[in-house]
Every structure is written in C-alpha cells, then in structure tokens.
Motif scaffolding. Structure first.
Motif, short mmCIF file in Angstrom:
data_model
loop_
_atom_site.label_atom_id
_atom_site.label_comp_id
_atom_site.label_asym_id
_atom_site.label_seq_id
_atom_site.Cartn_x
_atom_site.Cartn_y
_atom_site.Cartn_z
N HIS A 1 8.20 -4.01 -12.87
CA HIS A 1 8.54 -5.35 -12.38
C HIS A 1 8.30 -6.36 -13.50
N ILE A 2 9.37 -6.97 -13.97
CA ILE A 2 9.32 -7.84 -15.16
C ILE A 2 8.39 -9.04 -14.96
N THR A 3 8.53 -9.75 -13.86
CA THR A 3 7.72 -10.96 -13.66
C THR A 3 6.26 -10.60 -13.44
N ALA A 4 5.98 -9.45 -12.83
CA ALA A 4 4.60 -9.00 -12.68
C ALA A 4 4.01 -8.73 -14.07
N GLN A 5 4.80 -8.15 -14.96
CA GLN A 5 4.33 -7.89 -16.32
C GLN A 5 4.01 -9.22 -17.02
N PHE A 6 4.91 -10.17 -16.89
CA PHE A 6 4.68 -11.49 -17.50
C PHE A 6 3.43 -12.15 -16.92
N ASN A 7 3.32 -12.15 -15.59
CA ASN A 7 2.17 -12.79 -14.95
C ASN A 7 0.86 -12.12 -15.36
N LEU A 8 0.88 -10.80 -15.52
CA LEU A 8 -0.32 -10.11 -16.00
C LEU A 8 -0.69 -10.60 -17.40
N GLY A 9 0.32 -10.73 -18.25
CA GLY A 9 0.08 -11.25 -19.60
C GLY A 9 -0.60 -12.62 -19.54
N TYR B 1 3.21 -8.86 -22.17
CA TYR B 1 4.30 -9.73 -22.62
C TYR B 1 5.40 -8.89 -23.30
N GLN B 2 4.97 -7.92 -24.09
CA GLN B 2 5.92 -7.07 -24.82
C GLN B 2 6.84 -6.35 -23.83
N LYS B 3 6.24 -5.79 -22.78
CA LYS B 3 7.04 -5.06 -21.79
C LYS B 3 8.06 -5.99 -21.12
N ALA B 4 7.61 -7.19 -20.76
CA ALA B 4 8.53 -8.14 -20.12
C ALA B 4 9.55 -8.67 -21.12
N ALA B 5 9.10 -8.95 -22.34
CA ALA B 5 9.99 -9.48 -23.38
C ALA B 5 11.11 -8.51 -23.72
N GLU B 6 10.79 -7.22 -23.74
CA GLU B 6 11.81 -6.22 -24.04
C GLU B 6 12.85 -6.12 -22.93
N GLN B 7 12.53 -6.66 -21.76
CA GLN B 7 13.49 -6.71 -20.65
C GLN B 7 14.11 -8.11 -20.54
N GLN C 1 -0.63 -5.47 -11.39
CA GLN C 1 -0.74 -4.25 -12.19
C GLN C 1 0.10 -3.13 -11.58
N LYS C 2 -0.01 -2.97 -10.27
CA LYS C 2 0.74 -1.91 -9.59
C LYS C 2 2.25 -2.14 -9.72
N ALA C 3 2.68 -3.38 -9.54
CA ALA C 3 4.12 -3.69 -9.66
C ALA C 3 4.56 -3.57 -11.12
N ALA C 4 3.74 -4.05 -12.04
CA ALA C 4 4.08 -4.02 -13.47
C ALA C 4 4.24 -2.59 -13.97
N GLN C 5 3.39 -1.70 -13.48
CA GLN C 5 3.48 -0.30 -13.91
C GLN C 5 4.76 0.35 -13.42
N GLN D 1 0.82 -1.21 0.00
CA GLN D 1 0.00 0.00 0.00
C GLN D 1 0.86 1.27 0.00
N GLN D 2 2.14 1.10 0.29
CA GLN D 2 3.08 2.22 0.24
C GLN D 2 3.93 2.15 -1.04
N ASP D 3 3.43 1.43 -2.03
CA ASP D 3 4.07 1.31 -3.35
C ASP D 3 5.40 0.56 -3.35
N HIS D 4 5.58 -0.34 -2.40
CA HIS D 4 6.79 -1.19 -2.40
C HIS D 4 6.59 -2.22 -3.51
N ILE D 5 7.38 -2.10 -4.56
CA ILE D 5 7.17 -2.88 -5.79
C ILE D 5 7.24 -4.40 -5.56
N THR D 6 8.21 -4.87 -4.81
CA THR D 6 8.35 -6.32 -4.61
C THR D 6 7.27 -6.84 -3.68
N ALA D 7 6.84 -6.02 -2.72
CA ALA D 7 5.72 -6.42 -1.85
C ALA D 7 4.45 -6.54 -2.68
#
Length: 197
Positions: free
Chosen positions: A110-118, A138-144, A103-107, A71-77
C-alpha cells in the motif's frame, strides 16, 4: 390518522436501525455478510460508517468494522484503521497503533501506508526516530510514483539523514517529484542544478 397509529409511526421513524435500512438498503446485506466474517463486507460496512454514506457518520463503528477486516489482512482496512489511530477519530489517538496497521498495509504494497510510515519514522511518532527506516519506506512509495515520497527522499539524500549524503541522488528524486507536478521538487531540483549537481 389515529393518534395511536401516529405514535407507532413516529417510534418507527426514530429507530436508528429503521433509518439505516431506509437510507442505505445495502446496510443489511453488508451487516449480514460482515457478521459471518466476510472481510470485504466488514470493510464496506466500516467505509459506510466512516463516510456517512446514507447512514449516520460514526467513526467508532467504522473503527470496529475496519478492525475486523484488518485482522483478516484486508489491506485498505489496515490502512484506514491506521489513519483513524493517527488522527484519533473513533479511537483514542495512538501513533504506535497507527504504525502497526500502516506496517501491515505497507508490507502488502500500500503506497500511502508506506509514505505515512516514512513520515512517522522521520517525525518520531509512535516509534523512535529512525531516518534509515524513513528512507526505506519513502523509497518503496517513491518507486511507485508517490511524488511527496520522492521529494522527501530527495531531502534525506540532500541532508544525509538515514542514508549517505548524495546530492546527485537528491536531485534525481527532486526531478521525479517535479515531473509528477510538485513545485517544491522543481524548485529544489533547480537549486541543486545551479550548484552544479
């Protein structure tokens, strides 16, 4: 040792707080800082409980502390809380909540959050099936250089799902996944190459 003293010692040893402190001397400093609102301490406390790092493993406590840090925007949390919701560990399984935290982490990149969202958009878990959104994440994670995202992006290009069919682009993404060590990427690349793409 007198019986009275022995009973007192056994009572102390059975106290969970005593055992946590004895097993993990950092727990009190984490807890103190976490209770004062320190997001990193809250995350560390969540991780300590999730992994059972010298404390009794407890996914409910992990979720509680991840939630506070997230809730304090800690990306890994945020990502770890999404995982708990996706897997139903420490919380009731809830794909919509997993999507929310991913979504919050992906924005935040966070690469794996982006993949998991995909994956969740592709598999219609917690959201309506939306191949275009799957392609986007997937594109965002793939580019990383997330190799499975590269492969899945290749599949979507090859099948024309969520994006205009383009086997040349599919072959390119398969090639990148292959370069990253994914055998399926190599096999799919070779197959498209033999078809003249």
């Amino acid at each position: 040792m007198p019986l009275k003293l022995l009973k007192r010692k056994l009572k102390t040893l059975k106290n969970p707080a005593y055992n946590e402190q004895r097993l993990n001397p950092n727990i009190n400093s984490y807890r103190k800082a976490a209770n004062q609102g320190d997001a990193e301490a809250q995350f560390n406390l969540g991780l300590t409980y999730k992994e059972g790092q010298e404390v009794q493993q407890d996914n409910k406590m992990a979720a509680k502390w991840y939630q506070k840090a997230a809730q304090q925007d800690h990306i890994t949390a945020q990502f770890n809380l999404g995982l708990l919701y996706q897997d139903g560990k420490g919380v009731e399984q809830d794909f919509a909540s997993a999507v929310k935290w991913y979504q919050k982490a992906a924005q935040q990149g966070h690469i794996t959050a982006q993949f998991n969202l995909g994956l969740l958009y592709q598999d219609r878990k917690g959201v309506e099936q939306d191949f275009a959104s799957a392609v986007k994440w997937y594109q965002k994670a793939a580019e990383q250089d997330h190799i499975t995202a590269q492969f899945n992006l290749g599949l979507l290009y090859q099948d024309g799902k969520g994006i205009r069919q383009n086997k040349t682009n599919a072959k390119e993404w398969y090639g990148r996944a292959c370069d990253g060590g994914l055998q399926l990427g190599c096999d799919s690349y070779r197959e498209l190459n033999e078809q003249g793409y």
